[in-house]
Enzyme design. Structure first.
Site, PDB file in Angstrom:
ATOM      1  N   ASP A 143       0.835  -1.209   0.000  1.00 24.45           N
ATOM      2  CA  ASP A 143       0.000   0.000   0.000  1.00 24.45           C
ATOM      3  C   ASP A 143       0.867   1.254   0.000  1.00 24.45           C
ATOM      4  O   ASP A 143       2.037   1.218   0.401  1.00 24.45           O
ATOM      5  CB  ASP A 143      -0.901   0.026   1.240  1.00 24.45           C
TER       6      ASP A 143
HETATM    7  N1  URA Z   1      -1.370  -6.037   3.656  1.00 18.20           N
HETATM    8  C1  URA Z   1      -1.810  -4.754   3.724  1.00 18.20           C
HETATM    9  O1  URA Z   1      -2.824  -4.481   4.335  1.00 18.20           O
HETATM   10  N2  URA Z   1      -1.081  -3.811   3.115  1.00 18.20           N
HETATM   11  C2  URA Z   1       0.056  -4.042   2.453  1.00 18.20           C
HETATM   12  O2  URA Z   1       0.669  -3.106   1.919  1.00 18.20           O
HETATM   13  C3  URA Z   1       0.501  -5.370   2.384  1.00 18.20           C
HETATM   14  C4  URA Z   1      -0.224  -6.351   2.986  1.00 18.20           C
END
Ligand code: URA
Length: 234
Positions: free
Chosen positions: A101
């Site tokens: 993310d």
């Molecule tokens: N899970 C999440 O919630 N975000 C990420 O960036 C990776 C795994």
């Protein structure tokens, strides 16, 4: 034998879509013969020329990046935000393997090796990924054991392969949890904790299969060794 447009794209010359346009426009020659059909298949010994440029096979590149916050995990962003590819000095058309993310930090791999990227993204290729999550509340032992046994997230069960409470801050009312999972659904870690009633305030990926961040600081990267690439291909 592979499709001509695929071979052009994987050389790094241009995208597959652009390669198709170039073929249709008569800009592509195979063994000095003009080819305008998209169905054409070529072998590794064929001589391919695009817009008067002879293609040479792109050298495969593999990078391990410690992604900072506020960077997009894709090769391009339509809003013009900084991407993980912008952080790596190369002229090759590399892209990230999987996603983190925008606000997640930590280990992400980038490559121009489509075969490896596809392989690793396949669900049958159960890659263990370890995340450190800062939660907005004290993680209760009840929830710890519930999660250890596995919980249903959006209709599918997730069982962490490892789960550890690293620390608790009783004054601030927060906890730090280390969690290892093999699945790759988007936002999965945030969803896991949301299902249990927690918000993830910070998230960092510490490891991907046998690879770890080592001494890399935020925004730093290194190339993978041949041995590491072979191991990922195993
Ligand atoms: N899970 C999440 O919630 N975000 C990420 O960036 C990776 C795994």
């Amino acid at each position: 034998m592979e499709r001509l447009q695929k071979v052009i794209a994987s050389s790094g010359y241009t995208s597959r879509r652009k390669a198709e346009e170039l073929i249709k426009a008569g800009k592509v020659y195979v063994n000095n013969q003009q080819v305008t059909s998209l169905g054409t298949k070529v072998s590794s010994t064929d001589d391919i020329m695009v817009e008067n440029v002879h293609l040479t096979k792109a050298k495969k590149e593999y990078y391990l990046l410690n992604k900072p916050r506020g960077v997009i995990s894709s090769a391009k962003d339509e809003k013009g935000r900084k991407t993980v590819v912008d952080l790596i000095e190369t002229s090759s058309r590399i892209y990230p393997i999987g996603r983190l993310d925008y606000d997640t930090t930590g280990l992400i791999l980038l490559t121009n090796d489509g075969a490896l990227a596809q392989r690793l993204a396949h669900p049958s290729y159960k890659i263990a990924k370890t995340y450190i999550a800062k939660l907005n509340k004290i993680f209760s032992l009840d929830d710890f054991y519930k999660l250890k046994k596995g919980i249903i997230v959006e209709g599918r069960k997730v069982i962490p392969t490892k789960l550890k409470i690293k620390s608790k801050d009783n004054q601030k009312g927060t906890s730090i949890v280390s969690i290892t999972i093999v699945e790759g659904r988007n936002h999965i870690i945030k969803k896991i904790f949301q299902t249990l009633g927690y918000d993830v305030q910070k998230l960092k990926r510490e490891s991907y299969d046998f690879l770890t961040l080592g001494n890399l600081k935020s925004g730093e990267y290194r190339s993978l060794s041949l041995k590491e690439v072979k191991k990922l291909y195993r």
